[in-house]
Design an enzyme around this catalytic site. Sequence first.
Site, mmCIF file in Angstrom:
data_model
loop_
_atom_site.group_PDB
_atom_site.id
_atom_site.type_symbol
_atom_site.label_atom_id
_atom_site.label_comp_id
_atom_site.label_asym_id
_atom_site.label_seq_id
_atom_site.Cartn_x
_atom_site.Cartn_y
_atom_site.Cartn_z
ATOM 1 N N ASP A 1 -45.697 64.901 2.100
ATOM 2 C CA ASP A 1 -44.692 65.457 1.169
ATOM 3 C C ASP A 1 -43.520 66.261 1.844
ATOM 4 O O ASP A 1 -43.019 67.025 1.238
ATOM 5 C CB ASP A 1 -45.314 66.541 0.192
ATOM 6 C CG ASP A 1 -46.104 66.061 -1.143
ATOM 7 O OD1 ASP A 1 -45.576 64.948 -1.410
ATOM 8 O OD2 ASP A 1 -47.031 66.574 -1.643
ATOM 9 N N ASP B 1 -54.881 64.920 -2.134
ATOM 10 C CA ASP B 1 -53.620 65.246 -3.013
ATOM 11 C C ASP B 1 -53.919 65.896 -4.310
ATOM 12 O O ASP B 1 -52.953 66.790 -4.818
ATOM 13 C CB ASP B 1 -52.815 64.250 -2.885
ATOM 14 C CG ASP B 1 -51.257 64.562 -3.006
ATOM 15 O OD1 ASP B 1 -50.966 65.668 -2.933
ATOM 16 O OD2 ASP B 1 -50.389 63.832 -3.625
ATOM 17 N N HIS C 1 -44.881 71.846 -4.041
ATOM 18 C CA HIS C 1 -44.834 70.954 -3.060
ATOM 19 C C HIS C 1 -44.104 71.445 -1.675
ATOM 20 O O HIS C 1 -43.078 70.871 -1.256
ATOM 21 C CB HIS C 1 -44.299 69.685 -3.536
ATOM 22 C CG HIS C 1 -45.033 69.024 -4.345
ATOM 23 N ND1 HIS C 1 -44.766 69.100 -5.825
ATOM 24 C CD2 HIS C 1 -46.006 68.160 -4.642
ATOM 25 C CE1 HIS C 1 -45.676 68.336 -6.596
ATOM 26 N NE2 HIS C 1 -46.158 67.616 -5.733
#
Length: 626
Positions: free
Chosen positions: A341, A457, A300
């Site tokens: 994110d 995503d 991430h």
Amino acid sequence: MQSLCGAGWRQLSLSKTPPPPPPPPRPPPLTFFLPLYTSRLPFIAAAMQRRGPTFKRTQRSATAPASLLEDVLDQEEVSANFQGLHIPESAEVRKQLSQGGSNTTVRDLALGIVKRLLENPANDASEVRFLGECLKAGASCTALPCALLRHSNSVDKLALADYLGGDEVQSFIMRSQDSPSMSGRRSASSSFNMRGSSSHRSGGSNDKEDQVPRWPVSLSKEYPSLEVLEGVLGEEFQSWGIDVFELSMLTKGRELQFVGWEALRQGDFFAEFDLSTSKAHKFLQRVEAAYADAEVVPYHNARHAADVTQSVHALLRNLGFGGFFDSTAAFSLVLSAIVHDMGHDGRNNLYHINVQDDFALTWNDRSVLENFHVSQAFKILSAHPEANILDVFDKESSTAIRKDMIENVLTTDMSMHFRTVETLKNYVERLETLPADWAAETGALSSLQGMLLHSADIGNMGKTIPLADKWTKLLRQEFHAQGDLEKASGLPISPLCDRAAGKFASSQVGFIQFIVQPTFDVLSALSSSVEEVVVSQITANLNLWSQRKADEIAEEEEAAKAEAAQAAQQTECPADSAEAGNNNVVTPLKIPIAPTASATSTSGKSDRSESREVAPTEETAPASAV
């Protein structure tokens, strides 16, 4: 005499005022059209449906092949039929054009009119005439966007060439201020009024495009791999599943800056909204810096954000979803992908809730990371005016963009996945594929926006197998790091985070089958391109992981068999074990006992000893027996 009389009559006739010309014939009243067309509405609707699916722009190079342009532009029949189309000026048509976006086709407009006629026959006469014109025009004309029609009722060949060229259609449409389809577009979309949009200035859009730098940072011609970078961020950029790992190397770790910039540039948002290139660059810099380093958070990070941003761009520009949104909604969606994110620490929501840290306490255990990500984005915009990319919008528009971004990012919370998919599935079943119907339904486009970001995503399994494996490896590393931390802290280990547990392939198959594939199946119902490009690759990855799952199960079975065989071998010979045990039995020792005094006196044999048997103790036993 006769000639004089003739001349006199001619002079007399010239001196008189000529009679007024007869008035032009009035168009037949609406009551004349309605019985004719309402009786044929089912036929008209069926005929329009047979024209084919809603027009979807094909992605071509910056200049379409000359032969293609000549073939289209030289078709006299198409030109003549297109000239015979007159866009109605009714309020309902203007509303449909404003809601349907820049790719609304003539066919879309006609179907909307048919739908309204079926519901309420008391309609505008110009709309009814338009239906007849559409039936005469043919499929080659009704598939074209309404923005190509001019007041002169002719096809603007330059505009059509631009449209077929591919890259500048949206900027062209917004520059077509004299297009009847665009009249009132901004006033109808009062939610998105901009301050000083370049599309409302003379020559503003073209001038702005010329001023946008090619790259977010200065790159010299001697920059290594500049040609390769041009290819990746050129025509390839609109394709689904580019190699962001390669892009990271080409940009020296600035992949999010370059991807975000290219999405804004190719989306024509700089020209459309008169965005400041300096502020856009500083915004992208600060956002990228807010992501953790890849060595700390393997998955991430900014590389993942770049991948998701490019995937959203491909969904909008190449996979059929651009026609559902106006430019403001598309802009909001791209910004959502860039920031979705921000500040991720490599731990999931469950971890933060279990430890009750600042994330959980601030956001009350609800989408704690997603709330944090989007809040960080708006803190940058608020605290750093030099990076405020939204300052060109008025209060109403910026509020609408903020609302879209918050909803989009919150939709990426996996705890909301099944609700998100089910909601969109219901919309698809009711509204089908007509963008105008989606625009008219409250909440429908908002649901689609969030779903596109969510699908991007979780879309790694829709990429090529080498790319999907790279992303899976990084995600697994991040999961295991969290599991190690949970184990050390005495917390319950989250699913998929236990390094010692096996069956990763089994969990991956389940993730594809029950999460990824159903998500893109819903999207493929709106665009066949998703089926062809993404779902086919999901199937390939599923087959690969299914084979890995079978191998994983076979390895477990082999390990279980080996363990059982070892246990059986230990219990196979009990007699040998007993004999081995008897060898360890200690025999009693004979210890001499000195004679007592009385015995000595009576027997007189003081040197004679008496012995008796005693059991050995720890002190008396030899070391080998202990």
